[in-house]
Write an enzyme that holds these catalytic residues in place. Structure first.
Site, short mmCIF file in Angstrom:
data_model
loop_
_atom_site.label_atom_id
_atom_site.label_comp_id
_atom_site.label_asym_id
_atom_site.label_seq_id
_atom_site.Cartn_x
_atom_site.Cartn_y
_atom_site.Cartn_z
N TYR A 40 7.80 22.38 7.92
CA TYR A 40 8.14 21.08 7.11
C TYR A 40 9.19 20.22 7.54
O TYR A 40 9.09 19.14 7.76
CB TYR A 40 8.48 21.32 5.53
CG TYR A 40 8.45 20.43 4.39
CD1 TYR A 40 7.45 19.52 4.22
CD2 TYR A 40 9.95 20.20 4.25
CE1 TYR A 40 7.91 18.45 3.23
CE2 TYR A 40 10.20 19.22 3.19
CZ TYR A 40 9.18 18.30 2.95
OH TYR A 40 9.47 17.23 2.00
N SER A 78 12.87 13.04 3.61
CA SER A 78 13.51 13.94 2.55
C SER A 78 14.83 14.45 3.01
O SER A 78 15.36 14.32 4.29
CB SER A 78 12.46 15.61 2.97
OG SER A 78 13.16 16.91 2.33
N GLY A 97 -0.35 8.72 -1.15
CA GLY A 97 0.00 10.01 -1.95
C GLY A 97 0.36 9.66 -3.41
O GLY A 97 1.48 10.02 -3.86
N LEU A 138 0.83 -1.28 -0.25
CA LEU A 138 -0.10 -0.08 0.04
C LEU A 138 0.93 1.32 0.00
O LEU A 138 1.74 1.27 0.74
CB LEU A 138 -0.81 0.00 1.26
CG LEU A 138 -1.91 1.26 1.20
CD1 LEU A 138 -3.20 0.78 2.21
CD2 LEU A 138 -1.42 2.36 2.06
N SER A 147 -1.14 10.28 -6.43
CA SER A 147 -1.72 11.06 -7.35
C SER A 147 -0.76 11.69 -8.44
O SER A 147 -1.18 11.92 -9.72
CB SER A 147 -2.88 11.99 -7.14
OG SER A 147 -2.21 12.99 -6.42
N SER A 148 0.46 12.08 -7.88
CA SER A 148 1.40 12.46 -8.77
C SER A 148 2.84 12.12 -8.20
O SER A 148 2.88 11.73 -7.32
CB SER A 148 1.08 14.08 -8.95
OG SER A 148 1.11 14.54 -7.59
N GLY A 149 4.07 12.69 -8.85
CA GLY A 149 5.36 12.71 -8.30
C GLY A 149 5.95 11.35 -8.12
O GLY A 149 5.54 10.28 -8.67
N ILE A 150 6.54 11.34 -6.81
CA ILE A 150 6.97 10.00 -6.48
C ILE A 150 6.13 9.03 -6.15
O ILE A 150 6.56 7.86 -6.45
CB ILE A 150 8.03 10.44 -5.16
CG1 ILE A 150 8.93 11.51 -5.57
CG2 ILE A 150 8.65 9.28 -4.50
CD1 ILE A 150 9.91 12.09 -4.28
N GLY A 151 5.00 9.47 -5.51
CA GLY A 151 4.00 8.28 -5.15
C GLY A 151 3.68 7.74 -6.46
O GLY A 151 3.47 6.37 -6.68
#
Length: 281
Positions: free
Chosen positions: A154, A141, A11, A8, A13-17
């Site tokens: 962040y 990160s 996140g 599973l 929907s875009s990018g790294i995920g």
């Protein structure tokens, strides 16, 4: 690893995920790709078809800041697939501003999605991962190792995630669960675009911090000109997912390794401070 194993990923929907979901499916995993708004799944579904893995990717809604959503999604996954072998904590949100420029509610919101969301998903997944002798992989990160100007909230959240996972790792290992953190540097993805920063408004509201903020924004724009692609940043996630003995910490590029090394060898803090002070003037 074989196609019966289930992962599973949050996140996606875009990018790294998104890239990690495609990579996991290509590696033979049954991949549950989750996102807060499944209406944003078109890019993932298109990529799945283009890569010939649409039959191994299942899209589900999961909002990491909603405990009921987290628990409900995990229960569905185990009921439908019979097991959960890995969790990839990827969902996150950036937050730009120094402490006098943002509200406490904004700081708390950054902690909710970037830290408490990771804790909630990991906590809910662990009973199933224990049963499968699986693994937790968390995208942190380089900001989880090196504090960066105008990213206090962040970086605080990412530092917290690193401390949480470093503390959890030896305990989880006693019950057969591996823990890994993956530290990307700059990644060219919607994560950056979705900030939707109104730079003139930020500068106008920055008061005495405006010159430093302007210098930081200029430096950040330049650094993202040489950013990794999401697929490049996701590759170490797939390596950690499929390795027999994944490392605890891995960076996604040589730049990220060099950057994180600054703080890991910085006993008195002077090296990091000397580096980041150049970013703001």
């Amino acid at each position: 690893m074989n196609s019966e194993k289930t992962v599973l990923i949050t996140g996606t929907s875009s990018g790294i995920g998104l890239a990690a979901a495609i990579g996991a499916a290509r590696a033979g995993w049954t991949t549950v790709a989750t996102m807060r708004d499944t209406g944003r799944s078109e890019a993932l579904r298109k990529a799945a078809v283009e890569n010939g893995v649409a039959d191994r990717i299942q899209v589900k809604r999961l909002d990491v800041v909603d405990p009921e959503s987290v628990v409900g999604c995990l229960e569905e996954v185990v009921a439908e697939h019979g097991r959960l072998d890995a969790l990839v904590n990827n969902a996150g949100a950036a937050q730009v501003g120094t402490v006098e420029m943002v509200s406490l509610d904004e700081v708390r919101a950054a902690m909710e999605v970037n830290f408490f969301g990771v804790v909630a998903a990991t906590r809910a997944a662990l009973p199933h991962l224990r049963a499968a002798r699986g693994r937790v992989i968390t995208v942190t990160s380089v900001g989880g190792a090196v504090g960066q100007p105008f990213n206090e909230a962040y970086c605080a959240a990412k530092f917290a995630v690193e401390g949480f996972m470093q503390s959890l790792a030896p305990v989880a290992a006693t019950v057969g669960v591996d823990v890994t953190v993956v530290e990307p540097g700059a990644v060219a993805s919607e994560f950056v675009a979705n900030l939707g920063l109104d730079v003139p408004a930020l500068l106008a509201a920055a008061g005495p911090y405006a010159p430093a903020l302007q210098a930081y924004i200029a430096r950040t724009r330049e650094s993202f000109g040489n950013a990794q692609t999401p697929a490049e940043a996701a590759a170490p996630i797939i390596d950690a997912l499929t390795a027999d003995r994944p490392p605890f910490r891995v960076q996604t590029s040589q730049w990220a390794r060099d950057f994180v090394a600054t703080t890991l060898a910085d006993l008195d803090g002077s090296a990091v401070q000397g580096l980041t002070r150049t970013w703001v003037g």
